[in-house]
Design a protein around this motif. Sequence first.
Motif, PDB file in Angstrom:
ATOM      1  N   LEU A  69       3.085  -9.244 -16.103  1.00 28.78           N
ATOM      2  CA  LEU A  69       2.636  -8.080 -15.334  1.00 28.78           C
ATOM      3  C   LEU A  69       2.053  -8.566 -14.019  1.00 28.78           C
ATOM      4  O   LEU A  69       1.462  -9.651 -13.964  1.00 28.78           O
ATOM      5  CB  LEU A  69       1.567  -7.304 -16.109  1.00 28.78           C
ATOM      6  N   GLU A  70       2.210  -7.748 -12.984  1.00 27.90           N
ATOM      7  CA  GLU A  70       1.759  -8.139 -11.638  1.00 27.90           C
ATOM      8  C   GLU A  70       0.858  -7.061 -11.033  1.00 27.90           C
ATOM      9  O   GLU A  70       1.182  -6.475  -9.995  1.00 27.90           O
ATOM     10  CB  GLU A  70       2.969  -8.338 -10.726  1.00 27.90           C
ATOM     11  N   PRO A  71      -0.260  -6.756 -11.664  1.00 28.85           N
ATOM     12  CA  PRO A  71      -1.092  -5.667 -11.128  1.00 28.85           C
ATOM     13  C   PRO A  71      -1.821  -6.076  -9.857  1.00 28.85           C
ATOM     14  O   PRO A  71      -2.199  -7.228  -9.690  1.00 28.85           O
ATOM     15  CB  PRO A  71      -2.107  -5.446 -12.258  1.00 28.85           C
ATOM     16  N   PHE A 123      15.884 -12.158 -12.483  1.00 31.17           N
ATOM     17  CA  PHE A 123      16.638 -11.279 -11.579  1.00 31.17           C
ATOM     18  C   PHE A 123      15.819 -10.019 -11.329  1.00 31.17           C
ATOM     19  O   PHE A 123      15.478  -9.307 -12.281  1.00 31.17           O
ATOM     20  CB  PHE A 123      17.979 -10.857 -12.204  1.00 31.17           C
ATOM     21  N   ARG A 124      15.496  -9.753 -10.057  1.00 24.61           N
ATOM     22  CA  ARG A 124      14.814  -8.492  -9.762  1.00 24.61           C
ATOM     23  C   ARG A 124      15.840  -7.367  -9.739  1.00 24.61           C
ATOM     24  O   ARG A 124      16.784  -7.370  -8.942  1.00 24.61           O
ATOM     25  CB  ARG A 124      14.071  -8.542  -8.424  1.00 24.61           C
ATOM     26  N   ILE A 125      15.614  -6.385 -10.608  1.00 22.58           N
ATOM     27  CA  ILE A 125      16.535  -5.259 -10.727  1.00 22.58           C
ATOM     28  C   ILE A 125      15.989  -4.069  -9.951  1.00 22.58           C
ATOM     29  O   ILE A 125      14.803  -3.756 -10.048  1.00 22.58           O
ATOM     30  CB  ILE A 125      16.675  -4.865 -12.218  1.00 22.58           C
ATOM     31  N   TYR A 147      -2.037 -11.558 -10.617  1.00 22.71           N
ATOM     32  CA  TYR A 147      -2.562 -10.647  -9.591  1.00 22.71           C
ATOM     33  C   TYR A 147      -1.677 -10.691  -8.336  1.00 22.71           C
ATOM     34  O   TYR A 147      -1.357 -11.769  -7.830  1.00 22.71           O
ATOM     35  CB  TYR A 147      -4.002 -11.036  -9.236  1.00 22.71           C
ATOM     36  N   ALA A 148      -1.297  -9.516  -7.843  1.00 22.76           N
ATOM     37  CA  ALA A 148      -0.451  -9.424  -6.640  1.00 22.76           C
ATOM     38  C   ALA A 148      -1.319  -9.647  -5.400  1.00 22.76           C
ATOM     39  O   ALA A 148      -2.042  -8.745  -4.961  1.00 22.76           O
ATOM     40  CB  ALA A 148       0.220  -8.055  -6.589  1.00 22.76           C
ATOM     41  N   PHE A 149      -1.224 -10.828  -4.821  1.00 20.89           N
ATOM     42  CA  PHE A 149      -2.084 -11.201  -3.685  1.00 20.89           C
ATOM     43  C   PHE A 149      -2.018 -10.189  -2.545  1.00 20.89           C
ATOM     44  O   PHE A 149      -2.987  -9.951  -1.860  1.00 20.89           O
ATOM     45  CB  PHE A 149      -1.662 -12.578  -3.137  1.00 20.89           C
ATOM     46  N   LYS A 150      -0.824  -9.622  -2.291  1.00 17.46           N
ATOM     47  CA  LYS A 150      -0.652  -8.768  -1.120  1.00 17.46           C
ATOM     48  C   LYS A 150      -1.604  -7.575  -1.133  1.00 17.46           C
ATOM     49  O   LYS A 150      -1.925  -7.016  -0.107  1.00 17.46           O
ATOM     50  CB  LYS A 150       0.800  -8.275  -1.019  1.00 17.46           C
ATOM     51  N   CYS A 151      -2.049  -7.222  -2.318  1.00 20.50           N
ATOM     52  CA  CYS A 151      -2.884  -6.034  -2.481  1.00 20.50           C
ATOM     53  C   CYS A 151      -4.237  -6.203  -1.796  1.00 20.50           C
ATOM     54  O   CYS A 151      -4.761  -5.263  -1.202  1.00 20.50           O
ATOM     55  CB  CYS A 151      -3.056  -5.793  -3.979  1.00 20.50           C
ATOM     56  N   ASN A 152      -4.768  -7.403  -1.837  1.00 22.75           N
ATOM     57  CA  ASN A 152      -6.060  -7.691  -1.214  1.00 22.75           C
ATOM     58  C   ASN A 152      -6.232  -9.209  -1.222  1.00 22.75           C
ATOM     59  O   ASN A 152      -6.810  -9.762  -2.144  1.00 22.75           O
ATOM     60  CB  ASN A 152      -7.181  -6.992  -1.999  1.00 22.75           C
ATOM     61  N   ILE A 167       8.443  -0.728  -9.718  1.00 22.90           N
ATOM     62  CA  ILE A 167       8.952   0.605  -9.374  1.00 22.90           C
ATOM     63  C   ILE A 167       8.086   1.373  -8.371  1.00 22.90           C
ATOM     64  O   ILE A 167       8.419   2.501  -8.017  1.00 22.90           O
ATOM     65  CB  ILE A 167       9.178   1.469 -10.645  1.00 22.90           C
ATOM     66  N   GLY A 168       6.992   0.785  -7.920  1.00 22.79           N
ATOM     67  CA  GLY A 168       6.177   1.503  -6.930  1.00 22.79           C
ATOM     68  C   GLY A 168       4.715   1.188  -7.135  1.00 22.79           C
ATOM     69  O   GLY A 168       4.351   0.487  -8.077  1.00 22.79           O
ATOM     70  N   SER A 169       3.895   1.719  -6.255  1.00 16.59           N
ATOM     71  CA  SER A 169       2.459   1.434  -6.323  1.00 16.59           C
ATOM     72  C   SER A 169       1.689   2.742  -6.432  1.00 16.59           C
ATOM     73  O   SER A 169       1.918   3.661  -5.657  1.00 16.59           O
ATOM     74  CB  SER A 169       2.034   0.686  -5.063  1.00 16.59           C
ATOM     75  N   ALA A 220      -7.484  -1.617  -2.333  1.00 17.50           N
ATOM     76  CA  ALA A 220      -6.065  -1.973  -2.383  1.00 17.50           C
ATOM     77  C   ALA A 220      -5.391  -1.616  -1.061  1.00 17.50           C
ATOM     78  O   ALA A 220      -5.422  -0.462  -0.624  1.00 17.50           O
ATOM     79  CB  ALA A 220      -5.372  -1.238  -3.531  1.00 17.50           C
ATOM     80  N   TYR A 221      -4.808  -2.597  -0.425  1.00 12.64           N
ATOM     81  CA  TYR A 221      -3.990  -2.445   0.781  1.00 12.64           C
ATOM     82  C   TYR A 221      -4.771  -2.023   2.031  1.00 12.64           C
ATOM     83  O   TYR A 221      -4.181  -1.687   3.034  1.00 12.64           O
ATOM     84  CB  TYR A 221      -2.788  -1.515   0.512  1.00 12.64           C
ATOM     85  N   PHE A 222      -6.100  -2.057   1.991  1.00 11.54           N
ATOM     86  CA  PHE A 222      -6.881  -1.823   3.210  1.00 11.54           C
ATOM     87  C   PHE A 222      -7.025  -3.137   3.982  1.00 11.54           C
ATOM     88  O   PHE A 222      -6.627  -3.215   5.139  1.00 11.54           O
ATOM     89  CB  PHE A 222      -8.267  -1.234   2.881  1.00 11.54           C
TER      90      PHE A 222
END
Length: 461
Positions: free
Chosen positions: A320-322, A165-167, A74-79, A221-223, A419-421
């Motif tokens: 995966l990093e949802p 490596f992050r591409i 889980y991507a912590f930054k999201c919430n 590639i984006g959110s 998400a992101y609030f």
Amino acid sequence: MLPDKMILSELIKGWGLDANNRGELIIGGCNTLDLGNIYGTPLHVVNEARLGATAESFLRTIKLKYPGEVSVHYAFKCNPVPGIIKIIKQEGIKAEVMSEFELKLALKLGYSGNDIIVNGPYKTDRLIEACIENNIRFINVDSLFELEKIDCISNTLNKSAEVLFRINPDFVPSGMNNGSAAGSRTGSPFGMDLKGGEVMAAFEQIKGMKRIRFRGFHFHIGSGIQDTDDYRKTLMGLKRILNYAEKSGFQVDVLDIGGGLGIPNSCEMTTLELLLYQAFDFLNSGVLANRKISFSHFADSVTKGVLSLFGNKKIPELILEPGRCITGPNQLLLIKVHQVKDRKGLKKWLIADAGIGTLTMPTYYEHHEVVLCNDTRRKASEKVTITGPGCFSADVVYRNKVMPKVAAGEILAILDSGAYFTSWESSFGFPRPAIVSVIKGRHSLLRERESFDHMISLDTL
Ligand SMILES: Cc1ncc(COP(=O)(O)O)c(C=O)c1O
């Protein structure tokens, strides 16, 4: 145009919400008006059962479809609210972090180093040290500069590190904003520039590093991705670099495809929509209903892409990093209309207790449905501009939003605010709100409302 708001009380079921026989909005068995009265507004409300079920469903679906090993972080930054992360963790989802703060939080919440992936373009020396000291699973290397730093720090600590490596694949998902897509080489600084040869240079550089071990690739590639086939297309773009890695003697054991999957009922404005909205106040409100995004389509597209990319080679472990698709649809934000200002022949403003300066940053670039909590059946009849309390004219929730007639004192719910609030919110003149979770008619605090004392606690008076 959104489908007739007369049937909004039916539509809200698509958000996992309900209405009672008076038309009042219900979430997790709790009346939103009661929640507003008990905890005050603004207020974040988390639908606990639905959040857990979403996390479980994501993990189960990808594990079912992908024929190799899978790890979901889980991507912590999201919430990054601990009470929310705990619910997701209970379902077996691990952690993806991008700062020292998030790493500390993950460790405090009981994740082991091996459960954590570290990302981001701003990895401080202290963060890299902490990653190595805590045996973090993978540091996703963002640049040649960073690779050098990781090598240097691991030599100083006399401890090894494993990296992906992050591409930057230079791929902009369909319908997304060119200016912000995280996988665009002109629109974002993230990752190593595939087309510019940075990834190949990284292979040369890492050959001389005795404590750094290459394990695979990462991209994000984006959110808010709408078309799940975009993942397959991005994967296809990695064919040459995969072959190059192998020829150079590096095995790709792991493929981390980041996060980004969108949600069915809210979405980012396209480049054109954003231009029209920000320049001319034109808000397209006909975009929300009936878009098809499912975990199943997503898992199919990713599996197809990886199998096709790897051909008859051994398939990699998939990471995966949802963020958004787990928390986004399972939270709403209650805001109260303080006064209504009607400048005859010009405009109607609803002045509320939240705006982008304090709480609703994503409404600057995303479409969200806004529901009148005390009467979900009241018919939409006018365009209004909903502004916040921040005393500056850009503190807007939405301009020209089609709404029913709303009176002072009534409560609105901004849907899909998970998400992101909370990550973006600030104490601009007002305390940050409380966060409650609701389940089966019960409610409990995840975070209390900020107080005056909290707000000045770090100041020298
Ligand atoms: C590297 C990385 N992974 C995962 C995510 C989560 O993305 P989302 O919330 O869209 O799933 C982000 C978000 O920006 C990110 O930068």
